[in-house]
Write an enzyme that holds these catalytic residues in place. Structure first.
Site, PDB file in Angstrom:
ATOM      1  N   ARG A  20      -1.166  12.939 -13.039  1.00  0.00           N
ATOM      2  CA  ARG A  20      -0.083  12.255 -12.351  1.00  0.00           C
ATOM      3  C   ARG A  20       1.210  12.376 -13.150  1.00  0.00           C
ATOM      4  NH1 ARG A  20      -1.388   6.173 -10.899  1.00  0.00           N
ATOM      5  NH2 ARG A  20      -3.120   7.006  -9.710  1.00  0.00           N
ATOM      6  N   SER A 108      -0.844   9.004  -4.559  1.00  0.00           N
ATOM      7  CA  SER A 108      -1.466   7.727  -4.182  1.00  0.00           C
ATOM      8  C   SER A 108      -0.420   6.718  -3.723  1.00  0.00           C
ATOM      9  CB  SER A 108      -2.310   7.202  -5.349  1.00  0.00           C
ATOM     10  OG  SER A 108      -3.090   6.131  -4.915  1.00  0.00           O
ATOM     11  N   HIS A 109      -0.307   5.580  -4.410  1.00  0.00           N
ATOM     12  CA  HIS A 109       0.581   4.490  -3.978  1.00  0.00           C
ATOM     13  C   HIS A 109       1.883   4.476  -4.781  1.00  0.00           C
ATOM     14  CE1 HIS A 109      -1.722   3.303  -7.459  1.00  0.00           C
ATOM     15  NE2 HIS A 109      -0.672   2.576  -7.793  1.00  0.00           N
ATOM     16  N   LYS A 118      -5.972  14.524  -7.453  1.00  0.00           N
ATOM     17  CA  LYS A 118      -7.300  13.922  -7.603  1.00  0.00           C
ATOM     18  C   LYS A 118      -8.308  15.036  -7.362  1.00  0.00           C
ATOM     19  CE  LYS A 118      -6.013   9.232  -6.321  1.00  0.00           C
ATOM     20  NZ  LYS A 118      -6.065   8.145  -5.321  1.00  0.00           N
ATOM     21  N   ASP A 242      -3.282   2.141   1.350  1.00  0.00           N
ATOM     22  CA  ASP A 242      -2.365   2.654   0.339  1.00  0.00           C
ATOM     23  C   ASP A 242      -1.948   4.069   0.737  1.00  0.00           C
ATOM     24  OD1 ASP A 242      -4.586   4.191  -0.496  1.00  0.00           O
ATOM     25  OD2 ASP A 242      -3.959   4.105  -2.591  1.00  0.00           O
ATOM     26  N   ASP A 244      -2.487   7.097   0.050  1.00  0.00           N
ATOM     27  CA  ASP A 244      -3.403   8.217   0.306  1.00  0.00           C
ATOM     28  C   ASP A 244      -4.729   7.781   0.927  1.00  0.00           C
ATOM     29  OD1 ASP A 244      -4.354   7.079  -2.096  1.00  0.00           O
ATOM     30  OD2 ASP A 244      -5.180   8.994  -2.753  1.00  0.00           O
ATOM     31  N   ASP A 246      -7.261   5.627   0.115  1.00  0.00           N
ATOM     32  CA  ASP A 246      -8.529   5.277  -0.524  1.00  0.00           C
ATOM     33  C   ASP A 246      -8.610   3.794  -0.887  1.00  0.00           C
ATOM     34  OD1 ASP A 246      -6.826   5.367  -2.697  1.00  0.00           O
ATOM     35  OD2 ASP A 246      -7.866   7.008  -3.714  1.00  0.00           O
ATOM     36  N   ARG A 247      -7.552   3.024  -0.553  1.00  0.00           N
ATOM     37  CA  ARG A 247      -7.612   1.576  -0.765  1.00  0.00           C
ATOM     38  C   ARG A 247      -7.171   0.862   0.503  1.00  0.00           C
ATOM     39  NH1 ARG A 247      -4.283  -0.685  -4.450  1.00  0.00           N
ATOM     40  NH2 ARG A 247      -2.950   1.126  -4.632  1.00  0.00           N
ATOM     41  N   HIS A 329     -10.502  -0.513  -3.463  1.00  0.00           N
ATOM     42  CA  HIS A 329     -11.361   0.685  -3.413  1.00  0.00           C
ATOM     43  C   HIS A 329     -12.754   0.188  -3.013  1.00  0.00           C
ATOM     44  CE1 HIS A 329      -9.015   3.892  -5.400  1.00  0.00           C
ATOM     45  NE2 HIS A 329      -8.585   3.002  -6.267  1.00  0.00           N
TER      46      HIS A 329
END
Ligand SMILES: [Zn+2]
Length: 462
Positions: A20, A108-109, A118, A242, A244, A246-247, A329
């Site tokens: 990242r 992601s977020h 990832k 979020d 992407d 995944d949450r 998650h």
């Protein structure tokens, strides 16, 4: 033979669970290309040859994906080009297409200027020492090469069908969805068009500028639009994702937020009714109410380390059908692949509600009332944070305190519990406490402060 041209990543970008950085400062297309070459070398070394590549809706994602794809191809891999979508769609593609690994370009977020990667190796996450290994391969510059190729391999329709497959129908629900302009937007539109009931979509256009609110549902401000719309529409619940996908974040019809550990109480009840005695995993930050509820439902509560890659590995080892983190998650192996797909979690939650007369607010009303702090994060240098936790652990052991040390220290007292752990990804310590009443919570916070002070750390203002 000419000397191989190595590539050095910025020292901050190779992290515990992902890569990242900030575009134009610490991360760019040259890094994506080198990552492709290094990943191809690693995958060829383990006998793999086919990799899925997807990317999220950030402005910099297409360019990074192109460069990454080139690197993978030059490394001799067949690159299955999945295209734009949420991270769990990439995970799904790896299973669906029988690939040997996968990489998602995603920030992601994080803020619009950030991006990253990832990765999967086989069907598991690529993390920890393996990420460092990619850095060493890139620096050495001795890359595998071969005649790879890029193959367009869209899975969007198959993914939407797979999600819908586990919705059995039932009572019609009114739902508000908030994609926060993140990568779930298109999938969400497809789901809402096919699910029965009444569906209202917020911010379902993918826009890497995130013009409405930040796509991070663990921050209550980011749920304000969702809560307002649930009220205005008279909906039973609201669901947010979020950036992407995944949450997950969930609110009930009364506008109350259900955190990951509360949502897990509902999801665990359904799984345990069919699979009594199963281990159900939750992270050390989760409420005691969740562990108690899992036991009451006839399951085996397992407290595990925070971190989605660690959670996924433990699930496989224990053959657990369900696991979840307070952060949102949540991982289904029951009926699914064991990874954190927030869209799939939403479908399972809707299935539970549609098959039962109780509303989400009814479920929430029945949960044990607990007073707790949110996750309290405060700065501590990387080279000191684990030492601080170790010294606190030694103190507690000398006192004979009841401590679970799976990840930091989680201390059980007659008032409730408190947690102190070192973050794996940031230079911070994390604290949380939970009790039955405010006076007991105040005593727990005092204990955290006293333990920190005793090892020479200034406690944060709680
Ligand atoms: Zn995410």
């Amino acid at each position: 033979m000419s000397a191989p041209a190595g590539h050095r990543f910025h020292p901050t970008v190779l992290r515990e669970y992902d890569i990242r950085g900030i575009i134009g400062e610490t991360l760019g297309a040259a890094d994506a290309h080198a990552l492709g070459r290094a990943y191809a070398t690693l995958l060829q070394g383990s006998g793999g040859s086919r990799v899925c590549l997807g990317y999220d809706g950030r402005l910099s994602s297409p360019e990074l994906a192109e460069a990454l794809g080139d690197g993978l191809r030059q490394g001799g891999l067949e690159v299955l080009w999945i295209g734009r979508g949420p991270t769990p769609m990439l995970y799904f593609a790896v299973h669906q297409l029988g690939a040997d690994g996968g990489i998602q370009v995603t920030g992601s977020h994080n803020p619009p200027s950030h991006n990253g990667f990832k990765m999967m190796l086989g069907k598991g996450s690529l993390f920890g020492a393996r990420i460092q290994e990619l850095g060493r391969i890139a620096a050495g510059g001795e890359f595998a090469s071969g005649s790879g190729r890029i193959v367009e391999s869209p899975v969007f329709d198959a993914y939407v069908l797979r999600l819908l497959q586990d919705f059995p129908g039932g009572r019609e629900l009114a739902v508000v969805w908030d994609a926060g302009n993140g990568a779930t937007g298109e999938v969400l539109q497809a789901l809402a068009a096919r699910l029965p009931g009444r569906h209202t979509l917020l911010f379902a256009e993918i826009d890497g500028n995130f013009p409405n609110h930040h796509p991070d549902p663990t921050v209550p401000e980011n749920l304000a639009d969702l809560i307002r719309t649930v009220g205005a529409e008279g909906a039973e619940l609201g669901i947010a994702f979020d950036g992407d996908g995944d949450r997950i974040g969930v609110v009930d019809g009364k506008g109350r937020i259900l955190f990951g550990d509360q949502l897990m109480q509902i999801l665990a009840a359904e799984v345990l009714a069919r699979k009594p005695g199963s281990p159900i995993l939750a992270d050390v930050k989760a409420s005691q109410a969740l562990f108690d509820e899992i036991a009451r439902l006839g399951g085996e509560p397992v407290m595990w380390k925070t971190g989605h890659s660690l959670m996924k590995s433990a699930m496989v080892e224990l053959q657990a059908p369900l696991a979840g983190e307070m952060s949102g998650h949540i991982f289904y192996a029951d009926g699914f692949y064991g990874h954190d797909d927030a869209l799939y979690v939403a479908i399972r939650l809707l299935a539970i509600l549609a098959q039962d007369a109780r509303t989400l607010a009814d479920w929430r009303d029945r949960m044990a009332p607990m007073v707790n702090t949110p996750e309290l994060r405060f700065d501590c240098p990387d080279e000191e944070k684990f030492g601080v936790i170790e010294r606190v652990r030694e103190r507690l052991a000398a006192e004979g305190a009841e401590v679970n040390a799976i990840d930091g220290v989680r201390v059980l007292t007659s008032d409730g519990w408190w947690l102190l752990r070192a973050s794996n990804t940031q230079a911070v310590l994390v604290a949380r406490a939970e009790a039955r009443d405010p006076a007991a919570l105040a005593r727990l916070k005092q204990q955290i402060a006293a333990n920190l002070a005793a090892v020479g750390v200034t406690p944060p203002a709680f």
